[in-house]
Design a protein around this motif. Structure first.
Motif, PDB file in Angstrom:
ATOM      1  N   ALA A   1      15.834  29.429  36.879  1.00 58.75           N
ATOM      2  CA  ALA A   1      15.025  29.103  38.052  1.00 58.75           C
ATOM      3  C   ALA A   1      13.836  30.050  38.186  1.00 58.75           C
ATOM      4  O   ALA A   1      12.701  29.616  38.415  1.00 58.75           O
ATOM      5  CB  ALA A   1      15.887  29.158  39.312  1.00 58.75           C
ATOM      6  N   LEU A   2      14.095  31.341  38.050  1.00 54.22           N
ATOM      7  CA  LEU A   2      13.014  32.326  38.177  1.00 54.22           C
ATOM      8  C   LEU A   2      12.009  32.198  37.041  1.00 54.22           C
ATOM      9  O   LEU A   2      10.801  32.363  37.245  1.00 54.22           O
ATOM     10  CB  LEU A   2      13.605  33.736  38.215  1.00 54.22           C
ATOM     11  CG  LEU A   2      14.402  34.083  39.482  1.00 54.22           C
ATOM     12  CD1 LEU A   2      15.166  35.386  39.295  1.00 54.22           C
ATOM     13  CD2 LEU A   2      13.483  34.169  40.693  1.00 54.22           C
ATOM     14  N   ALA A   3      12.496  31.884  35.833  1.00 57.47           N
ATOM     15  CA  ALA A   3      11.594  31.732  34.690  1.00 57.47           C
ATOM     16  C   ALA A   3      10.689  30.519  34.877  1.00 57.47           C
ATOM     17  O   ALA A   3       9.483  30.585  34.593  1.00 57.47           O
ATOM     18  CB  ALA A   3      12.404  31.593  33.404  1.00 57.47           C
ATOM     19  N   LEU A   4      11.246  29.412  35.333  1.00 52.84           N
ATOM     20  CA  LEU A   4      10.442  28.206  35.550  1.00 52.84           C
ATOM     21  C   LEU A   4       9.384  28.447  36.629  1.00 52.84           C
ATOM     22  O   LEU A   4       8.209  28.112  36.457  1.00 52.84           O
ATOM     23  CB  LEU A   4      11.345  27.034  35.952  1.00 52.84           C
ATOM     24  CG  LEU A   4      12.193  26.423  34.839  1.00 52.84           C
ATOM     25  CD1 LEU A   4      13.214  25.453  35.431  1.00 52.84           C
ATOM     26  CD2 LEU A   4      11.323  25.722  33.808  1.00 52.84           C
ATOM     27  N   ALA A   5       9.822  29.017  37.754  1.00 54.62           N
ATOM     28  CA  ALA A   5       8.876  29.279  38.839  1.00 54.62           C
ATOM     29  C   ALA A   5       7.818  30.289  38.409  1.00 54.62           C
ATOM     30  O   ALA A   5       6.620  30.123  38.682  1.00 54.62           O
ATOM     31  CB  ALA A   5       9.622  29.775  40.076  1.00 54.62           C
ATOM     32  N   GLY A   6       8.256  31.341  37.727  1.00 54.41           N
ATOM     33  CA  GLY A   6       7.309  32.360  37.277  1.00 54.41           C
ATOM     34  C   GLY A   6       6.321  31.813  36.262  1.00 54.41           C
ATOM     35  O   GLY A   6       5.124  32.094  36.340  1.00 54.41           O
TER      36      GLY A   6
ATOM     37  N   LEU B   1      -2.874  23.120  35.631  1.00 50.52           N
ATOM     38  CA  LEU B   1      -2.348  22.641  36.916  1.00 50.52           C
ATOM     39  C   LEU B   1      -1.141  21.728  36.724  1.00 50.52           C
ATOM     40  O   LEU B   1      -0.221  21.722  37.541  1.00 50.52           O
ATOM     41  CB  LEU B   1      -3.447  21.923  37.694  1.00 50.52           C
ATOM     42  CG  LEU B   1      -4.599  22.798  38.172  1.00 50.52           C
ATOM     43  CD1 LEU B   1      -5.615  21.969  38.951  1.00 50.52           C
ATOM     44  CD2 LEU B   1      -4.081  23.947  39.040  1.00 50.52           C
ATOM     45  N   ILE B   2      -1.152  20.944  35.655  1.00 53.32           N
ATOM     46  CA  ILE B   2      -0.002  20.078  35.368  1.00 53.32           C
ATOM     47  C   ILE B   2       1.226  20.930  35.060  1.00 53.32           C
ATOM     48  O   ILE B   2       2.324  20.682  35.579  1.00 53.32           O
ATOM     49  CB  ILE B   2      -0.328  19.135  34.195  1.00 53.32           C
ATOM     50  CG1 ILE B   2      -1.453  18.175  34.582  1.00 53.32           C
ATOM     51  CG2 ILE B   2       0.916  18.349  33.780  1.00 53.32           C
ATOM     52  CD1 ILE B   2      -1.966  17.324  33.443  1.00 53.32           C
ATOM     53  N   VAL B   3       1.035  21.954  34.218  1.00 51.86           N
ATOM     54  CA  VAL B   3       2.140  22.859  33.888  1.00 51.86           C
ATOM     55  C   VAL B   3       2.612  23.595  35.136  1.00 51.86           C
ATOM     56  O   VAL B   3       3.821  23.717  35.395  1.00 51.86           O
ATOM     57  CB  VAL B   3       1.704  23.872  32.808  1.00 51.86           C
ATOM     58  CG1 VAL B   3       2.776  24.944  32.603  1.00 51.86           C
ATOM     59  CG2 VAL B   3       1.429  23.145  31.499  1.00 51.86           C
ATOM     60  N   PHE B   4       1.669  24.076  35.925  1.00 52.08           N
ATOM     61  CA  PHE B   4       1.998  24.822  37.143  1.00 52.08           C
ATOM     62  C   PHE B   4       2.840  23.995  38.104  1.00 52.08           C
ATOM     63  O   PHE B   4       3.928  24.404  38.521  1.00 52.08           O
ATOM     64  CB  PHE B   4       0.705  25.278  37.818  1.00 52.08           C
ATOM     65  CG  PHE B   4       0.841  25.569  39.287  1.00 52.08           C
ATOM     66  CD1 PHE B   4       1.800  26.450  39.763  1.00 52.08           C
ATOM     67  CD2 PHE B   4      -0.002  24.943  40.201  1.00 52.08           C
ATOM     68  CE1 PHE B   4       1.928  26.710  41.119  1.00 52.08           C
ATOM     69  CE2 PHE B   4       0.129  25.194  41.550  1.00 52.08           C
ATOM     70  CZ  PHE B   4       1.088  26.070  42.020  1.00 52.08           C
TER      71      PHE B   4
ATOM     72  N   LEU C   1       3.728  29.719  38.033  1.00 52.45           N
ATOM     73  CA  LEU C   1       2.735  30.519  38.751  1.00 52.45           C
ATOM     74  C   LEU C   1       1.756  31.189  37.794  1.00 52.45           C
ATOM     75  O   LEU C   1       0.558  31.286  38.087  1.00 52.45           O
ATOM     76  CB  LEU C   1       3.447  31.566  39.616  1.00 52.45           C
ATOM     77  CG  LEU C   1       4.282  31.007  40.779  1.00 52.45           C
ATOM     78  CD1 LEU C   1       5.039  32.123  41.476  1.00 52.45           C
ATOM     79  CD2 LEU C   1       3.399  30.262  41.769  1.00 52.45           C
ATOM     80  N   VAL C   2       2.253  31.645  36.659  1.00 51.66           N
ATOM     81  CA  VAL C   2       1.359  32.242  35.658  1.00 51.66           C
ATOM     82  C   VAL C   2       0.387  31.186  35.133  1.00 51.66           C
ATOM     83  O   VAL C   2      -0.807  31.461  34.942  1.00 51.66           O
ATOM     84  CB  VAL C   2       2.174  32.854  34.504  1.00 51.66           C
ATOM     85  CG1 VAL C   2       1.263  33.243  33.345  1.00 51.66           C
ATOM     86  CG2 VAL C   2       2.941  34.076  34.986  1.00 51.66           C
ATOM     87  N   ALA C   3       0.890  29.967  34.907  1.00 53.85           N
ATOM     88  CA  ALA C   3       0.026  28.884  34.420  1.00 53.85           C
ATOM     89  C   ALA C   3      -1.093  28.594  35.405  1.00 53.85           C
ATOM     90  O   ALA C   3      -2.206  28.233  35.006  1.00 53.85           O
ATOM     91  CB  ALA C   3       0.852  27.624  34.169  1.00 53.85           C
TER      92      ALA C   3
END
Length: 294
Positions: free
Chosen positions: A43-48, A7-10, A51-53
């Motif tokens: 941006a997409l990599a960070l958001a993605g 959750l922290i990573v997410f 969400l995976v986390a």
């Protein structure tokens, strides 16, 4: 509550990603399409990745898609729907700039608004929980938005804007900590109201409800000492707010110093997120002898 690493990573990575999307949607880089491609990919990599986390926290990640169907009543579902919509609209916005050299302002603004709405939905997942008074506040979604926008501005190179956003974030974070410390007591929920025995006087724990550890104790009754919390708050505020704000507003940071600024903010955000979960007192703790702090 137990500060789960997933959750922290997410919340950290997705906030940075959607915050960066908001600024790239409104004011994309003027140095050419490939520069936009790099920023958009980040941006997409960070958001993605964020969400995976978040899937790591699910007992059955393969069923995550089912949560999307409850958007009428669930902030978690709304977050998922908004996240996918944001990434799709932003991806189209970025693709037009990179491949066709065309900027559609309306599309960029729509991506920015959806990005902010996604972060608001993330904050509302926690703000709606009446059982955790520290989170049950309008400051919770506001803090999520300010962390996202401040981090996004710094990543986008909008240093001055990011500096002012950091000052707003600092004020909101201090207010959140101050009000949160008394939230459980202010809620009026006590061991007496929880058990319905208040008419008999003060209720105290005679024996623990369980003879061993269980899910509630592991997840809902996590404790962090006041002394340690105070030190971690100082570290979080210094790294996430004070240092990067000073660099952003009092200097003209070059690339290396700009990298230090971003890394400091991200490190401070991780510490602040850990505290966000670790200091969240769930009212179920009243059954285990926890007391509201005066």
């Amino acid at each position: 509550m137990h500060p789960a690493p997933s959750l922290i990573v997410f919340t950290t990575l997705s906030g940075l990603g959607f915050g960066l999307m908001a600024f790239l949607g409104i004011d994309p880089p003027a140095k050419g399409g490939w520069v936009m491609a790099v920023f958009a990919a980040l941006a997409l990599a960070l958001a993605g990745a964020g969400l995976v986390a978040s899937l790591w926290h699910l007992g059955h990640p393969e069923r995550a898609w089912k949560a999307l169907s409850q958007w009428r009543s669930s902030w978690l579902s709304r977050e998922g729907v908004l996240a996918m919509a944001t990434m799709a609209v932003f991806g189209l916005h970025a693709a037009l700039i990179v491949l066709a050299g065309t900027q559609v302002a309306l599309l960029g603004w729509l991506a920015a608004l959806l990005a902010v709405a996604t972060v608001v939905a993330t904050g509302m997942i926690y703000a709606q929980l009446r059982a955790i008074p520290r989170w049950h506040s309008p400051l919770t979604p506001l803090l999520f938005v300010l962390y996202a926008l401040a981090g996004g501005a710094l990543l986008a190179g909008q240093v001055t804007v990011g500096g002012w956003l950091l000052l707003a974030l600092g004020a909101a974070q201090l207010a959140g900590w101050h009000l949160g410390d008394g939230a459980l007591a202010a809620s009026g929920t006590t061991a007496e109201t929880a058990t319905g025995l208040g008419h008999l006087g003060r209720v105290r724990l005679l024996e623990s409800p369980h003879t061993g550890r269980n899910y509630l104790l592991d997840e809902m009754v996590f404790r962090v000492g006041r002394k340690h919390a105070a030190k971690l708050r100082l570290i979080a505020f210094a790294l996430a707010v004070a240092l990067p704000a000073a660099i952003a507003l009092l200097t003209e940071p070059h690339h290396l110093l700009g990298g230090v600024l971003v890394l400091s903010h991200v490190a401070g955000t991780v510490v602040a997120r850990w505290l966000f979960y670790a200091q969240a007192e769930h009212v179920v703790g009243l059954y285990y002898g926890a007391r509201a702090r005066a």
